[in-house]
Write an enzyme that holds these catalytic residues in place. Structure first.
Site, PDB file in Angstrom:
ATOM      1  CD  GLU A 139      -3.200  -0.814   2.076  1.00  0.00           C
ATOM      2  OE1 GLU A 139      -4.342  -1.218   1.815  1.00  0.00           O
ATOM      3  OE2 GLU A 139      -2.880  -0.346   3.193  1.00  0.00           O
ATOM      4  CB  ALA A 249      -7.101  -6.016  10.745  1.00  0.00           C
ATOM      5  CB  ALA A 250      -8.498 -11.770   9.671  1.00  0.00           C
ATOM      6  N   GLY A 251      -5.887 -10.880   8.246  1.00  0.00           N
ATOM      7  CA  GLY A 251      -4.624 -11.201   7.588  1.00  0.00           C
ATOM      8  C   GLY A 251      -3.464 -10.448   8.235  1.00  0.00           C
ATOM      9  CG  ASP A 252      -3.394  -6.276   8.065  1.00  0.00           C
ATOM     10  OD1 ASP A 252      -2.734  -6.618   7.058  1.00  0.00           O
ATOM     11  OD2 ASP A 252      -4.299  -5.419   8.027  1.00  0.00           O
TER      12      ASP A 252
HETATM   13  P1  ATP Z   1      -8.187  -9.534   5.530  1.00  0.00           P
HETATM   14  O1  ATP Z   1      -7.815  -8.890   4.208  1.00  0.00           O
HETATM   15  O2  ATP Z   1      -9.681  -9.669   5.716  1.00  0.00           O
HETATM   16  O3  ATP Z   1      -7.468  -8.964   6.694  1.00  0.00           O
HETATM   17  P2  ATP Z   1      -6.904 -11.806   4.384  1.00  0.00           P
HETATM   18  O4  ATP Z   1      -7.773 -12.035   3.195  1.00  0.00           O
HETATM   19  O5  ATP Z   1      -5.575 -11.182   4.190  1.00  0.00           O
HETATM   20  O6  ATP Z   1      -7.711 -11.031   5.501  1.00  0.00           O
HETATM   21  P3  ATP Z   1      -7.589 -14.427   5.309  1.00  0.00           P
HETATM   22  O7  ATP Z   1      -6.970 -15.539   4.596  1.00  0.00           O
HETATM   23  O8  ATP Z   1      -9.039 -14.134   5.042  1.00  0.00           O
HETATM   24  O9  ATP Z   1      -6.648 -13.161   5.130  1.00  0.00           O
HETATM   25  O10 ATP Z   1      -7.491 -14.651   6.883  1.00  0.00           O
HETATM   26  C1  ATP Z   1      -6.258 -14.629   7.582  1.00  0.00           C
HETATM   27  C2  ATP Z   1      -6.320 -15.606   8.715  1.00  0.00           C
HETATM   28  O11 ATP Z   1      -7.376 -15.211   9.611  1.00  0.00           O
HETATM   29  C3  ATP Z   1      -6.670 -17.035   8.332  1.00  0.00           C
HETATM   30  O12 ATP Z   1      -5.512 -17.735   7.895  1.00  0.00           O
HETATM   31  C4  ATP Z   1      -7.234 -17.554   9.643  1.00  0.00           C
HETATM   32  O13 ATP Z   1      -6.203 -17.852  10.551  1.00  0.00           O
HETATM   33  C5  ATP Z   1      -7.986 -16.332  10.178  1.00  0.00           C
HETATM   34  N1  ATP Z   1      -9.405 -16.330   9.777  1.00  0.00           N
HETATM   35  C6  ATP Z   1      -9.968 -15.678   8.734  1.00  0.00           C
HETATM   36  N2  ATP Z   1     -11.294 -15.890   8.668  1.00  0.00           N
HETATM   37  C7  ATP Z   1     -11.596 -16.686   9.724  1.00  0.00           C
HETATM   38  C8  ATP Z   1     -12.812 -17.264  10.232  1.00  0.00           C
HETATM   39  N3  ATP Z   1     -13.999 -17.062   9.639  1.00  0.00           N
HETATM   40  N4  ATP Z   1     -12.730 -18.021  11.358  1.00  0.00           N
HETATM   41  C9  ATP Z   1     -11.548 -18.232  11.983  1.00  0.00           C
HETATM   42  N5  ATP Z   1     -10.371 -17.729  11.557  1.00  0.00           N
HETATM   43  C10 ATP Z   1     -10.390 -16.965  10.441  1.00  0.00           C
HETATM   44  O1  RIB Z   2      -5.955  -5.100   5.868  1.00  0.00           O
HETATM   45  C1  RIB Z   2      -6.959  -4.239   6.308  1.00  0.00           C
HETATM   46  C2  RIB Z   2      -6.657  -2.813   5.915  1.00  0.00           C
HETATM   47  O2  RIB Z   2      -6.707  -2.682   4.517  1.00  0.00           O
HETATM   48  C3  RIB Z   2      -7.638  -1.787   6.431  1.00  0.00           C
HETATM   49  O3  RIB Z   2      -7.333  -1.344   7.734  1.00  0.00           O
HETATM   50  C4  RIB Z   2      -7.610  -0.690   5.378  1.00  0.00           C
HETATM   51  O4  RIB Z   2      -6.980   0.478   5.806  1.00  0.00           O
HETATM   52  C5  RIB Z   2      -6.887  -1.315   4.180  1.00  0.00           C
HETATM   53  O5  RIB Z   2      -5.650  -0.771   4.028  1.00  0.00           O
END
Ligand code: ATP
Ligand code: RIB
Length: 308
Positions: A139, A249-252
């Site tokens: 970003e 922010a799950a991925g973060d």
């Molecule tokens: P985001 O962009 O929404 O922050 P992402 O797309 O980068 O996320 P994801 O693969 O969706 O990443 O999720 C990251 C991690 O979060 C997964 O590997 C898992 O550990 C956890 N996670 C995501 N969704 C769930 C869920 N519904 N239940 C439990 N754990 C989850």
């Molecule tokens: O990964 C989540 C983030 O993506 C949000 O906080 C938003 O700012 C975007 O950058």
């Protein structure tokens, strides 16, 4: 020497909760809105601060109230903010629509993040060298990301690269410099041009990245968990069941928790499991930095048998 330097974006998120994400041309009524500190870089720094030890953030915000709030929130999370610069532009923003099922759609306005450019990275070479690990996303200007990867590898730092939002044209020279690349399913598809509809396909696509020289691929797979692929094999680490309210922010959270444990010397099995636990807590809470757990919360989850 600090443990981790996160280089990347800081955004003030405007979150709007809706019943579903509107289609093109559709107008819907929202339930509520909130300002929440976000940005992939800042979220990862925040998570590393709450979960780990010494972490600093390098990035740029504007001379505005949003910039003040972003810095304050990171300080409260234990992040060294002395490398965050301010400029005469608005702080980055993101407009996030979250549907009732927890999924989201995001529009990012880079604003001040555009000033986190290649020359700024070069000016901070010594700060990179003073870090055991460096974590990056996409970003900020892409040539700044590639330069940071080049410097980090040259100066002996471990490189954690979250290729989000994904770009299909990453330069080949960066792949052999990356210790861990962490795409989600969509990003893995964009990086490789291959479909990622199931585990087998995710492994095949990850192998393409290994073939380009990346040492480890950690593909995050939402509620399925995350897949670790290296040249010796592939292993799925299942997610912990959670009632997902908002996955922002799950991925973060996953990325930072994983890096912190790797830098602490944990084995991959342990770091992947820890990261799944931390991320599963984050999906049960709304917002970006408002959802990121502290280490004590992840440890408490381990003690009570995995219940979020
Ligand atoms: P985001 O962009 O929404 O922050 P992402 O797309 O980068 O996320 P994801 O693969 O969706 O990443 O999720 C990251 C991690 O979060 C997964 O590997 C898992 O550990 C956890 N996670 C995501 N969704 C769930 C869920 N519904 N239940 C439990 N754990 C989850
Ligand atoms: O990964 C989540 C983030 O993506 C949000 O906080 C938003 O700012 C975007 O950058």
């Amino acid at each position: 020497m600090r443990d981790l330097l996160v280089i990347g974006s800081l955004n003030m998120d405007t979150v709007i909760r809706t019943s579903h994400i509107p289609r093109a041309g559709e107008t819907i009524t929202g339930q509520f809105s909130a300002y929440v500190s976000g940005g992939k870089g800042a979220n990862q720094a925040c998570a590393a601060g709450r979960i780990g030890h010494s972490v600093a953030m390098l990035g740029v915000v504007g001379n505005d109230a949003f910039g003040d709030t972003m810095i304050e929130n990171l300080k409260k999370s234990g992040v060294d903010t002395s490398l965050i610069e301010r400029c005469q532009a608005q702080t980055g923003q993101a407009l996030i629509c979250v549907g009732d099922e927890g999924s989201n759609s995001i529009v990012v306005l880079p604003n001040a993040n555009a000033f986190c450019n290649k020359s700024l990275i070069q000016a901070h070479e010594q700060d990179i060298a003073d870090s055991r690990g460096v974590m990056l996303q996409m970003e900020i200007p892409h040539d700044a990301v590639f330069e940071a990867i080049r410097i980090a590898a040259k100066r002996g730092c471990k490189v954690f690269f979250n290729p989000a939002p994904a770009s299909a044209d990453l330069p080949e020279f960066i792949f052999p410099l990356i210790d861990y690349i962490t795409p989600n399913e969509t990003e893995l598809e964009i990086l490789t041009g291959m479909p990622v509809g199931d585990l087998q396909q995710a492994e095949s696509a990850a192998r393409v990245l290994i073939g380009r020289g990346v040492r480890n691929v950690v593909a995050t797979l939402g509620s399925t968990g995350a897949l670790l692929v290296d040249e010796n094999g592939a292993k799925l680490y299942p997610a912990y069941p959670a009632h997902a309210l908002d996955t922002t922010a799950a991925g973060d959270t996953f990325n930072a928790a994983f890096a912190v444990r790797v830098l602490e010397g944990a084995a991959h099995d342990e770091a992947m499991d820890f990261a799944n636990r931390a991320a599963s807590i984050s999906v049960t809470r709304t917002g970006a930095q408002t959802s990121i757990p502290f280490r004590a919360e992840v440890l408490a989850m381990m003690e009570n048998g995995g219940e979020v």
